[in-house]
Design a protein around this motif. Structure first.
Motif, PDB file in Angstrom:
ATOM      1  N   TYR A 136       0.807  -1.212   0.000  1.00 29.04           N
ATOM      2  CA  TYR A 136       0.000   0.000   0.000  1.00 29.04           C
ATOM      3  C   TYR A 136       0.842   1.266   0.000  1.00 29.04           C
ATOM      4  N   CYS A 137       2.151   1.109  -0.176  1.00 28.64           N
ATOM      5  CA  CYS A 137       3.047   2.266  -0.088  1.00 28.64           C
ATOM      6  C   CYS A 137       2.740   3.306  -1.163  1.00 28.64           C
ATOM      7  N   GLY A 138       2.252   2.877  -2.311  1.00 27.81           N
ATOM      8  CA  GLY A 138       2.007   3.808  -3.403  1.00 27.81           C
ATOM      9  C   GLY A 138       0.696   4.558  -3.302  1.00 27.81           C
ATOM     10  N   ASP A 139      -0.308   3.958  -2.668  1.00 27.21           N
ATOM     11  CA  ASP A 139      -1.635   4.580  -2.724  1.00 27.21           C
ATOM     12  C   ASP A 139      -2.293   4.787  -1.367  1.00 27.21           C
ATOM     13  N   ARG A 140      -1.613   4.363  -0.267  1.00 29.14           N
ATOM     14  CA  ARG A 140      -2.249   4.524   1.029  1.00 29.14           C
ATOM     15  C   ARG A 140      -1.316   5.055   2.103  1.00 29.14           C
ATOM     16  N   SER A 141      -0.268   4.292   2.390  1.00 25.89           N
ATOM     17  CA  SER A 141       0.537   4.624   3.566  1.00 25.89           C
ATOM     18  C   SER A 141       2.021   4.580   3.266  1.00 25.89           C
ATOM     19  N   VAL A 142       2.717   5.653   3.576  1.00 22.18           N
ATOM     20  CA  VAL A 142       4.177   5.628   3.433  1.00 22.18           C
ATOM     21  C   VAL A 142       4.817   4.998   4.671  1.00 22.18           C
ATOM     22  N   VAL A 143       4.009   4.691   5.678  1.00 17.76           N
ATOM     23  CA  VAL A 143       4.493   3.987   6.868  1.00 17.76           C
ATOM     24  C   VAL A 143       4.181   2.510   6.686  1.00 17.76           C
ATOM     25  N   VAL A 144       5.217   1.694   6.501  1.00 17.72           N
ATOM     26  CA  VAL A 144       5.021   0.326   6.044  1.00 17.72           C
ATOM     27  C   VAL A 144       5.729  -0.737   6.882  1.00 17.72           C
ATOM     28  N   THR A 145       6.395  -0.311   7.953  1.00 18.34           N
ATOM     29  CA  THR A 145       6.989  -1.301   8.857  1.00 18.34           C
ATOM     30  C   THR A 145       6.711  -0.872  10.294  1.00 18.34           C
ATOM     31  N   LEU A 146       6.739  -1.839  11.188  1.00 19.64           N
ATOM     32  CA  LEU A 146       6.494  -1.528  12.593  1.00 19.64           C
ATOM     33  C   LEU A 146       7.600  -0.646  13.186  1.00 19.64           C
ATOM     34  N   PRO A 147       8.888  -0.932  12.930  1.00 16.08           N
ATOM     35  CA  PRO A 147       9.913  -0.031  13.472  1.00 16.08           C
ATOM     36  C   PRO A 147       9.732   1.414  13.006  1.00 16.08           C
ATOM     37  N   GLN A 148       9.336   1.576  11.746  1.00 18.21           N
ATOM     38  CA  GLN A 148       9.123   2.919  11.222  1.00 18.21           C
ATOM     39  C   GLN A 148       7.942   3.603  11.920  1.00 18.21           C
TER      40      GLN A 148
END
Lengths: 271, 271
Positions: free
Chosen positions: B146-158
């Motif tokens: 979903y990085c392209g169309d929803r969320s730039v936050v894509v990992t738990l550490p991030q």
């Protein structure tokens, strides 16, 4: 390379309408210096004749796709897969491919950790066979959306740790489509210095039209492709850059035209 | 909670055929102690009446979905989004939701790093509004697809680094569907101790049938759900566990039946 298009290479999966022999000739005509090939497309000529043909045409074989699929539900199928992977190494050696690309999974059960251990064991075994054959093995960290059905190796740090756990002859291949989302991509590529065997490019379409066949033509998506290649190059990699696009619209196009479009887009968005 | 089904909670998105009022009553009848609601389904009753209704029925509001969508191409739309997010906080406060779930993206341009900075800035601003209102904000690390169309936050550490960069009132929500692939999940959850505001569950179908609407019923997919909840619990979290399944087959089913199936599957695969 002395190809007119420099480092730009074509992966055969982008132009499936052509036979492998046609694809090699087509790439030569269009000025591509290298091509990535797929095992299931080596018949009827076979790796020996195709390798000779590519050599004559002045087109390097940047990769052979693909080995791997290591995990298995039982010993018999595990042995069959190991034998098939040794054949893949033999084919890569015979055709003169710069690397054999490996799909590292999926797990045979829900136990992802066990699947990852199984991959590491099978990879170490295959590397012992590939090393004397002079065939570099490329672990491909795949997009996490393939974790269930293709690859339990889904990040670059994970791929790198796996490759480095094995003595010699194992590296990684960096594909923009699989890795672009990683918030730590810069640190991850910096840590990959010296271990990168190849680079592949496709753009990410948003929203993704299909989990498997939704890759985008360079420039049509969300990825900063120029930055991606810069990060890959900073590892010391300076070899071919394959364009690999799984997309029915691209597959249906005239391969001649696709080679031209990719060259134009590469100049515009990457080089 | 004293609900017959313990911590099991339903997210309204799993049973969309019911109105919100029906969903609250249905969850109460089925023994669910909590429900996650969606903003677009609060009309016509509105958050005040729905909150009272849930309170009377003995059903907690485990989450309100969702704010976020922070990035914008220009200042005017950025201000509109900020205003809408403040309304989301107001609604969460009025209905008595345990958290407001945030979708942190997508980026407005190809510059992913800039999109991530924009999210951090807008989140800090929203947190300053949510804190006095007593509404916890939950950053949801979403699946990298979903990085392209929803969320730039894509990992738990991030997500965790982002939440902790803001003083007070911001945490994370852990969804099995978004996080299961992470090779460092155990370390990542251990690092999330004290910061987990909620847990959501769906299974991962292999191969994924659809990028958006392909979530699986508990037990139908590849995720070790019991292990996932154990890792979440090890952070100190002991609140409701929502089941949130985007899947047309589930949506078309009788909600009464879905509540029963989920309870059975939860007992079998999770609890």
């Amino acid at each position: 390379m002395n190809a007119p298009l420099g480092r730009l290479a074509m992966n055969q999966a982008t132009i499936p309408r052509w036979s492998t022999a046609q694809a090699i000739e087509g790439c030569a005509r269009a000025g591509y210096g290298a091509i990535g090939l797929w095992r299931e497309r080596l018949a009827p000529d076979g790796p020996g004749r195709l390798g000779a043909r590519a050599h004559t045409a002045g087109v390097a074989i940047s990769s052979l796709c693909r080995g791997g699929w290591f995990c298995a539900p039982d010993d018999a199928s595990r042995r069959r897969r190991a034998a098939d992977n040794r054949r893949a190494v033999d084919e890569a050696a015979e055709i003169g491919a710069a690397m054999l690309v490996l799909v590292c999974g999926p797990a045979a059960t829900k136990d992802l950790a066990a699947g990852r251990r199984e991959v590491a064991d099978a990879l170490a075994e295959l590397a012992a066979y590939a090393r004397p054959a002079g065939v570099p093995l490329a672990v491909e960290p795949m997009h996490p959306m393939y974790c269930g059905d293709r690859s339990v190796v889904v990040t670059l740090p994970q791929a790198l740790a796996l490759a480095r756990s094995i003595p010699g002859g194992v590296g990684v291949v960096l594909d923009s489509y699989h890795l672009w989302w990683d918030p730590d991509l810069e640190a991850a590529t910096a840590a990959a210095t010296g271990a990168v065997l190849g680079v592949q490019l496709a753009d990410w379409l948003a929203p993704p039209p299909h989990p498997l066949e939704g890759r985008g033509m360079l420039g049509d998506g969300t990825i900063e492709l120029r930055r991606f290649l810069r990060l890959a190059d900073a590892t010391g990699y300076d070899g071919p850059v394959e364009v690999e696009i799984f997309n029915p619209a691209v597959w249906d196009a005239d391969p001649e035209e696709t080679l031209a479009v990719v060259a134009r887009r590469f100049a515009e968005h990457v080089a």
